[in-house]
Design an enzyme around this catalytic site. Structure first.
Site, PDB file in Angstrom:
ATOM      1  CD  GLU A 247     -41.174 117.599  20.458  1.00  0.00           C
ATOM      2  OE1 GLU A 247     -40.998 117.964  21.468  1.00  0.00           O
ATOM      3  OE2 GLU A 247     -42.417 117.470  19.911  1.00  0.00           O
TER       4      GLU A 247
ATOM      5  CB  CYS B 216     -40.304 120.650  23.532  1.00  0.00           C
ATOM      6  SG  CYS B 216     -41.346 121.879  23.439  1.00  0.00           S
TER       7      CYS B 216
ATOM      8  CB  CYS C 130     -39.431 121.168  18.533  1.00  0.00           C
ATOM      9  SG  CYS C 130     -39.469 121.428  20.543  1.00  0.00           S
TER      10      CYS C 130
END
Ligand code: THU
Length: 167
Positions: free
Chosen positions: A76, A74, A114
């Site tokens: 993040e 991801c 995350c």
């Protein structure tokens, strides 16, 4: 005996980016630009993240997918790990997250993995990380700690004989 317990969740919902200070708007804009460079041929869902260190450095990231789906990462965590790999003792002050293709009123919030990674960073830096989750030309959710997104989270203190030292 049993007791009722509640966890309160505090965050700000801003009507648009204009009400935010310049440095927050810049972080959201950087996250928007980062999303454009995402490698997301499978989901076609391009996410951008940008963070500001307490020391002033700014780092961005986006999602990077793979034909073997679980190998993807991801936005993040791309930004977080990029920052921490070069500033291992740094403190992430704020992170902005934007998915430019998502419109409406409900900004995208980080996935569970995350949240776990970001909450560990908060504990590592011994201080809160602010989150700005924005809709392009729309509202922004501001949270003052990742802890808000992952209450009662798993912690290294739960591991036998382990403690997380700031090394
Ligand atoms: N994704 C992110 O990068 N961040 C989020 O907060 C949600 C999901 C990515 C993972 C995958 O590449 C795509 O978006 C669809 O889930």
């Amino acid at each position: 005996m049993s007791s009722n317990r509640k966890i309160a969740l505090h965050y700000l919902q801003h009507a648009n980016w204009k009400v935010l200070p310049k440095e927050d708007r810049e972080l959201l804009e950087l996250a928007t630009r980062a999303a454009r460079g995402a490698y997301a041929p499978y989901s076609r869902f391009k996410v951008g993240a940008a963070l500001r260190m307490e020391e002033g450095q700014v780092v961005s990231g986006n999602n990077q997918e793979n034909a073997s789906f679980p190998a993807g990462i991801c936005a993040e965590r791309t930004a977080l790990h990029a920052a921490m790999s070069v500033m291992p003792k740094g403190t992430v002050e704020s992170m902005a997250i934007v998915v430019p293709q998502v419109r409406g009123t409900r900004p995208v919030t980080p996935c569970g993995i995350c949240r776990q990674a970001l909450v560990e960073q908060e504990r590592r830096q011994e201080g809160p990380m602010r989150l700005l989750m924005g809709i392009l030309r729309g509202p922004v959710i501001e949270m003052f700690s990742v802890d808000t997104l992952l209450p009662l989270s798993f912690d290294s203190k739960n591991l036998p004989g382990k403690s997380r030292k700031r090394v």
